[in-house]
Design a protein around this motif. Structure first.
Motif, PDB file in Angstrom:
ATOM      1  N   ASP A  43     -17.841  53.909   6.094  1.00  0.00           N
ATOM      2  CA  ASP A  43     -19.185  53.902   6.871  1.00  0.00           C
ATOM      3  C   ASP A  43     -20.241  53.562   6.247  1.00  0.00           C
ATOM      4  OD1 ASP A  43     -20.397  54.555   9.265  1.00  0.00           O
ATOM      5  OD2 ASP A  43     -20.711  56.498   8.643  1.00  0.00           O
ATOM      6  N   ARG A  44     -20.076  52.235   5.576  1.00  0.00           N
ATOM      7  CA  ARG A  44     -21.305  51.932   4.939  1.00  0.00           C
ATOM      8  C   ARG A  44     -22.276  50.832   5.989  1.00  0.00           C
ATOM      9  NH1 ARG A  44     -18.704  50.108  -0.083  1.00  0.00           N
ATOM     10  NH2 ARG A  44     -18.992  52.443  -0.551  1.00  0.00           N
ATOM     11  N   LYS A  45     -23.564  51.055   5.506  1.00  0.00           N
ATOM     12  CA  LYS A  45     -24.419  50.406   6.112  1.00  0.00           C
ATOM     13  C   LYS A  45     -25.064  49.226   5.267  1.00  0.00           C
ATOM     14  CE  LYS A  45     -25.957  54.139   9.220  1.00  0.00           C
ATOM     15  NZ  LYS A  45     -27.391  55.229   9.349  1.00  0.00           N
ATOM     16  N   TRP A  46     -25.382  48.101   5.716  1.00  0.00           N
ATOM     17  CA  TRP A  46     -25.523  46.947   4.788  1.00  0.00           C
ATOM     18  C   TRP A  46     -26.946  46.399   5.327  1.00  0.00           C
ATOM     19  CZ3 TRP A  46     -22.520  45.324   1.050  1.00  0.00           C
ATOM     20  CH2 TRP A  46     -20.995  45.928   1.033  1.00  0.00           C
ATOM     21  N   ILE A  47     -27.638  45.764   4.396  1.00  0.00           N
ATOM     22  CA  ILE A  47     -28.908  44.739   4.555  1.00  0.00           C
ATOM     23  C   ILE A  47     -28.607  43.591   3.513  1.00  0.00           C
ATOM     24  CG2 ILE A  47     -30.573  46.534   4.943  1.00  0.00           C
ATOM     25  CD1 ILE A  47     -31.662  45.953   2.013  1.00  0.00           C
ATOM     26  N   ILE A  48     -28.692  42.421   4.270  1.00  0.00           N
ATOM     27  CA  ILE A  48     -28.645  40.977   3.629  1.00  0.00           C
ATOM     28  C   ILE A  48     -30.012  40.724   2.805  1.00  0.00           C
ATOM     29  CG2 ILE A  48     -28.044  38.690   4.005  1.00  0.00           C
ATOM     30  CD1 ILE A  48     -25.971  39.876   6.200  1.00  0.00           C
ATOM     31  N   VAL A  49     -29.969  40.237   1.692  1.00  0.00           N
ATOM     32  CA  VAL A  49     -31.198  39.682   1.223  1.00  0.00           C
ATOM     33  C   VAL A  49     -30.824  38.023   1.132  1.00  0.00           C
ATOM     34  CG1 VAL A  49     -32.632  39.407  -0.648  1.00  0.00           C
ATOM     35  CG2 VAL A  49     -31.663  41.614   0.158  1.00  0.00           C
ATOM     36  N   ASP A  50     -31.518  37.227   1.833  1.00  0.00           N
ATOM     37  CA  ASP A  50     -31.647  35.725   1.899  1.00  0.00           C
ATOM     38  C   ASP A  50     -30.193  35.040   2.487  1.00  0.00           C
ATOM     39  OD1 ASP A  50     -34.084  35.608   1.058  1.00  0.00           O
ATOM     40  OD2 ASP A  50     -33.474  35.606  -1.114  1.00  0.00           O
ATOM     41  N   VAL A  51     -30.401  33.945   3.075  1.00  0.00           N
ATOM     42  CA  VAL A  51     -29.084  33.162   3.564  1.00  0.00           C
ATOM     43  C   VAL A  51     -29.567  31.841   3.520  1.00  0.00           C
ATOM     44  CG1 VAL A  51     -27.874  33.200   5.646  1.00  0.00           C
ATOM     45  CG2 VAL A  51     -28.957  35.170   5.561  1.00  0.00           C
ATOM     46  N   GLY A  52     -29.089  31.389   2.326  1.00  0.00           N
ATOM     47  CA  GLY A  52     -29.546  30.034   1.778  1.00  0.00           C
ATOM     48  C   GLY A  52     -28.348  28.884   1.642  1.00  0.00           C
ATOM     49  N   VAL A  53     -28.741  27.758   1.462  1.00  0.00           N
ATOM     50  CA  VAL A  53     -27.715  26.628   1.306  1.00  0.00           C
ATOM     51  C   VAL A  53     -27.672  26.050  -0.045  1.00  0.00           C
ATOM     52  CG1 VAL A  53     -27.983  25.739   3.654  1.00  0.00           C
ATOM     53  CG2 VAL A  53     -29.381  24.723   1.958  1.00  0.00           C
ATOM     54  N   THR A  54     -26.920  25.364  -0.485  1.00  0.00           N
ATOM     55  CA  THR A  54     -26.991  24.447  -1.837  1.00  0.00           C
ATOM     56  C   THR A  54     -26.692  23.008  -1.239  1.00  0.00           C
ATOM     57  OG1 THR A  54     -26.518  24.186  -3.969  1.00  0.00           O
ATOM     58  CG2 THR A  54     -24.558  24.538  -2.534  1.00  0.00           C
ATOM     59  N   PHE A  55     -27.060  21.938  -2.016  1.00  0.00           N
ATOM     60  CA  PHE A  55     -27.048  20.753  -1.544  1.00  0.00           C
ATOM     61  C   PHE A  55     -25.598  20.023  -2.335  1.00  0.00           C
ATOM     62  CE2 PHE A  55     -31.175  21.963  -0.606  1.00  0.00           C
ATOM     63  CZ  PHE A  55     -31.339  21.709   0.899  1.00  0.00           C
ATOM     64  N   GLY A  56     -25.081  19.224  -1.399  1.00  0.00           N
ATOM     65  CA  GLY A  56     -23.804  18.563  -2.040  1.00  0.00           C
ATOM     66  C   GLY A  56     -24.454  17.396  -3.321  1.00  0.00           C
ATOM     67  N   ASP A  57     -23.582  17.112  -4.186  1.00  0.00           N
ATOM     68  CA  ASP A  57     -23.693  16.187  -5.246  1.00  0.00           C
ATOM     69  C   ASP A  57     -22.504  15.432  -5.403  1.00  0.00           C
ATOM     70  OD1 ASP A  57     -21.903  17.717  -6.845  1.00  0.00           O
ATOM     71  OD2 ASP A  57     -23.946  18.598  -7.845  1.00  0.00           O
ATOM     72  N   GLN A  58     -22.561  14.457  -6.585  1.00  0.00           N
ATOM     73  CA  GLN A  58     -21.428  13.801  -6.932  1.00  0.00           C
ATOM     74  C   GLN A  58     -19.985  14.318  -7.103  1.00  0.00           C
ATOM     75  OE1 GLN A  58     -24.127  14.250  -9.028  1.00  0.00           O
ATOM     76  NE2 GLN A  58     -23.220  14.799 -10.738  1.00  0.00           N
ATOM     77  N   SER A  59     -20.216  15.710  -7.193  1.00  0.00           N
ATOM     78  CA  SER A  59     -18.926  16.636  -7.285  1.00  0.00           C
ATOM     79  C   SER A  59     -18.296  16.965  -5.832  1.00  0.00           C
ATOM     80  CB  SER A  59     -19.034  17.856  -7.985  1.00  0.00           C
ATOM     81  OG  SER A  59     -20.158  18.620  -7.555  1.00  0.00           O
ATOM     82  N   THR A  60     -18.930  17.008  -4.938  1.00  0.00           N
ATOM     83  CA  THR A  60     -18.527  16.982  -3.430  1.00  0.00           C
ATOM     84  C   THR A  60     -19.030  15.679  -2.589  1.00  0.00           C
ATOM     85  OG1 THR A  60     -21.035  17.903  -2.961  1.00  0.00           O
ATOM     86  CG2 THR A  60     -19.055  19.481  -3.851  1.00  0.00           C
ATOM     87  N   PRO A  61     -18.234  14.708  -2.964  1.00  0.00           N
ATOM     88  CA  PRO A  61     -18.400  13.512  -2.054  1.00  0.00           C
ATOM     89  C   PRO A  61     -18.258  13.755  -0.358  1.00  0.00           C
ATOM     90  CG  PRO A  61     -16.400  13.412  -3.222  1.00  0.00           C
ATOM     91  CD  PRO A  61     -16.988  14.417  -3.884  1.00  0.00           C
ATOM     92  N   GLY A  62     -19.236  13.372   0.331  1.00  0.00           N
ATOM     93  CA  GLY A  62     -19.242  13.429   1.766  1.00  0.00           C
ATOM     94  C   GLY A  62     -19.656  14.724   2.138  1.00  0.00           C
ATOM     95  N   VAL A  63     -20.280  15.670   1.353  1.00  0.00           N
ATOM     96  CA  VAL A  63     -20.428  16.992   1.807  1.00  0.00           C
ATOM     97  C   VAL A  63     -22.168  17.015   1.317  1.00  0.00           C
ATOM     98  CG1 VAL A  63     -20.444  19.291   1.395  1.00  0.00           C
ATOM     99  CG2 VAL A  63     -18.557  17.888   1.296  1.00  0.00           C
ATOM    100  N   ASP A  64     -22.962  17.234   2.083  1.00  0.00           N
ATOM    101  CA  ASP A  64     -24.457  17.104   2.013  1.00  0.00           C
ATOM    102  C   ASP A  64     -24.887  18.708   1.960  1.00  0.00           C
ATOM    103  OD1 ASP A  64     -24.596  14.658   2.506  1.00  0.00           O
ATOM    104  OD2 ASP A  64     -24.836  14.626   4.844  1.00  0.00           O
ATOM    105  N   VAL A  65     -24.275  19.705   2.809  1.00  0.00           N
ATOM    106  CA  VAL A  65     -25.000  21.008   2.516  1.00  0.00           C
ATOM    107  C   VAL A  65     -23.756  21.960   2.537  1.00  0.00           C
ATOM    108  CG1 VAL A  65     -26.087  22.774   4.007  1.00  0.00           C
ATOM    109  CG2 VAL A  65     -26.652  20.508   4.081  1.00  0.00           C
ATOM    110  N   ILE A  66     -23.888  22.836   1.466  1.00  0.00           N
ATOM    111  CA  ILE A  66     -22.912  23.945   1.452  1.00  0.00           C
ATOM    112  C   ILE A  66     -23.597  25.499   1.834  1.00  0.00           C
ATOM    113  CG2 ILE A  66     -21.128  24.955  -0.186  1.00  0.00           C
ATOM    114  CD1 ILE A  66     -21.394  22.400  -1.812  1.00  0.00           C
TER     115      ILE A  66
END
Length: 188
Positions: free
Chosen positions: A34-57
């Motif tokens: 019966d746990r209650k939660w709060i979330i801190v931040d909900v962000g992205v990271t950006f693709g690079d040469q190690s993730t070809p064709g992926v702009d946002v993760i």
């Protein structure tokens, strides 16, 4: 065993720990069933040469789907802290809490994803407190490279956690106020 002795304070980093970007951290309180939660931040990271064709993760919030999420508290307006809100909100629906500058940028992000009318966005004054029982979250001014960066003093019946987000100690910041060392010291 009483419910009070079963209570736990849990930290769950789903993104952003030991990496740059994609911040999504959760704090849980209560017994496991019966746990209650709060979330801190909900962000992205950006693709690079190690993730070809992926702009946002974006982070994977699967663990939190269907959980009792009381609120999403944002520390500041950098993309690695608010950038995934539009993509992930439907999976972790909860009221948002942010200082005015961050709230302004979040509104624009929500409009881009056609969510502006569906999301409760609460503006919190600098140094303000949000009561999300059993959590009491107080914004603590810190220094960073954007307006209104904050740490969060997260108080629970089992103790207080200082969630710093991104920070530095700078007596002459180019943007914003100096880190509120007195407030951090008082948390001691």
């Amino acid at each position: 065993m009483t419910n009070e002795t079963q209570n736990e304070l849990v930290f769950l980093p789903l993104g952003g720990s030991n990496e740059v970007g994609m911040n999504l951290n959760a704090y849980g309180f209560g017994p496991e069933h019966d746990r209650k939660w709060i979330i801190v931040d909900v962000g992205v990271t950006f693709g690079d040469q190690s993730t070809p064709g992926v702009d946002v993760i974006v982070p994977d919030p699967s663990f939190l789907e269907g959980e009792n999420i009381l609120g999403i508290v944002l520390t500041h307006a950098h993309e690695d802290h608010i950038g995934a809100l539009g993509w992930l909100f439907d999976r972790i629906k909860a009221p948002l809490y942010a200082t005015p500058f961050t709230a302004f940028l979040i509104r624009e992000k929500l409009r881009d994803h056609n969510l502006a009318e569906d999301v409760e966005l609460n503006e919190i004054a600098l140094g303000g407190t949000v009561n999300l029982d059993p959590f009491e979250v107080t914004y603590v001014t810190i220094t960073h490279s954007i307006a209104e960066p904050n740490g969060l003093a997260i108080k629970t019946p089992l103790g207080t956690v200082l969630h710093t987000g991104d920070w530095k100690i700078d007596d002459e910041p180019v943007v914003g106020d100096k880190t509120d060392v007195a407030a951090i010291t008082k948390l001691g």
